[in-house]
Design a protein around this motif. Structure first.
Motif, PDB file in Angstrom:
ATOM      1  N   ASN A 140      -5.394 -11.350  -7.608  1.00 33.48           N
ATOM      2  CA  ASN A 140      -4.371 -10.460  -7.911  1.00 33.48           C
ATOM      3  C   ASN A 140      -4.090  -9.652  -9.271  1.00 33.48           C
ATOM      4  O   ASN A 140      -3.178  -9.097  -9.698  1.00 33.48           O
ATOM      5  N   PRO A 169      -1.919  -7.193  -3.402  1.00 33.57           N
ATOM      6  CA  PRO A 169      -0.948  -6.504  -4.155  1.00 33.57           C
ATOM      7  C   PRO A 169       0.076  -7.678  -4.901  1.00 33.57           C
ATOM      8  O   PRO A 169       0.342  -8.669  -4.521  1.00 33.57           O
ATOM      9  N   THR A 174       2.375  -1.641  -9.291  1.00 36.47           N
ATOM     10  CA  THR A 174       1.246  -1.127  -8.567  1.00 36.47           C
ATOM     11  C   THR A 174      -0.094  -0.615  -8.983  1.00 36.47           C
ATOM     12  O   THR A 174      -0.460   0.534  -9.148  1.00 36.47           O
ATOM     13  N   LYS A 197      -2.683  -3.063   1.680  1.00 33.59           N
ATOM     14  CA  LYS A 197      -1.248  -2.382   1.543  1.00 33.59           C
ATOM     15  C   LYS A 197      -0.273  -3.246   1.423  1.00 33.59           C
ATOM     16  O   LYS A 197       0.582  -2.960   0.622  1.00 33.59           O
TER      17      LYS A 197
END
Length: 227
Positions: A140, A169, A174, A197
């Motif tokens: 991540n 994610p 973001t 997503k």
């Protein structure tokens, strides 16, 4: 790390090293997704079908966890998967011994370069022949410790290894991690990145990713010069 099997008995269609992030940014929820996601993917009907319909009908897998430079832990040494029973045994080890995300303090930063180097070393030590050899990065975060990641990528690709990645994610942020992995991390024949997503998509995405990697193995007796 070596099998007791003779080398000719260890030949597989593809050898895959799962390189799983367990740095301080991996909380218990993400740790569980990675641990349970790999275990579930290995035993899924799609994966077993992909394995058995290939040329040799077997794959080799190893699973290790990594964080900062020089810090890694082998959870599952090289294991040959030729059947659901084999897959269930490997999945049990991953589920039982994989990172839980607890005691995150002191785990260190994120050295993707070290993960690639360790994955490459494990592929160097694979006790048999494989049509393809793949390092699967699950993380991540971007490389923020150790050597430049591009140097590690070049060394692995020069050996004929493929580096793929799955981008997880991060809560509250973001960053375009998938683009970073595409630009700086993946490499080699047919390399690709899986972008999520939502972290809840991890298990299904990993399953599709592994099916693709297994299915890319080819019959080694086929003519290399065929159009």
């Amino acid at each position: 790390m070596a099998w007791s099997l003779p080398a000719h008995s260890a030949d597989v269609d593809v050898a895959v090293v799962f390189a799983v992030d367990f740095s301080s940014s991996i909380d218990p929820d993400i740790a569980r997704l990675q641990r349970e996601g790999h275990a579930a993917a290995l035993t899924s009907p799609e994966i077993i079908a992909a394995i058995t319909r290939n040329y040799l009908g077997c794959i080799g897998i190893a699973y290790f966890e990594w964080s900062s430079a020089g810090r890694s832990r082998i959870v599952l040494p090289w294991t040959r998967i030729c059947s659901l029973k084999d897959a269930e045994a490997a999945a049990s080890v991953i589920d039982d011994k994989g990172d839980t995300g607890s005691s995150r303090g002191g785990r260190g930063r994120t050295s993707v370069s070290s993960a690639i180097d360790m994955g490459s070393l494990l592929l160097d030590q694979f006790p048999g022949q494989a049509v393809r050899k793949v390092i699967d990065i699950s993380s991540n975060g971007e490389n923020n410790d150790g050597l430049p990641v591009q140097s590690s990528r070049l060394r692995a690709v020069a050996k004929g290894y493929t580096i793929n990645a799955i981008a997880i994610p991060t809560k509250g942020e973001t960053p375009d991690l998938a683009s970073y992995f595409a630009d700086a991390v993946i490499g080699g024949p047919q390399a690709f990145v899986v972008a999520l997503k939502d972290s809840g998509d991890y298990a299904a995405a990993l399953r599709r990713k592994l099916v693709t990697e297994i299915s890319m193995a080819i019959d080694p007796t086929a003519s290399a010069g065929a159009p």
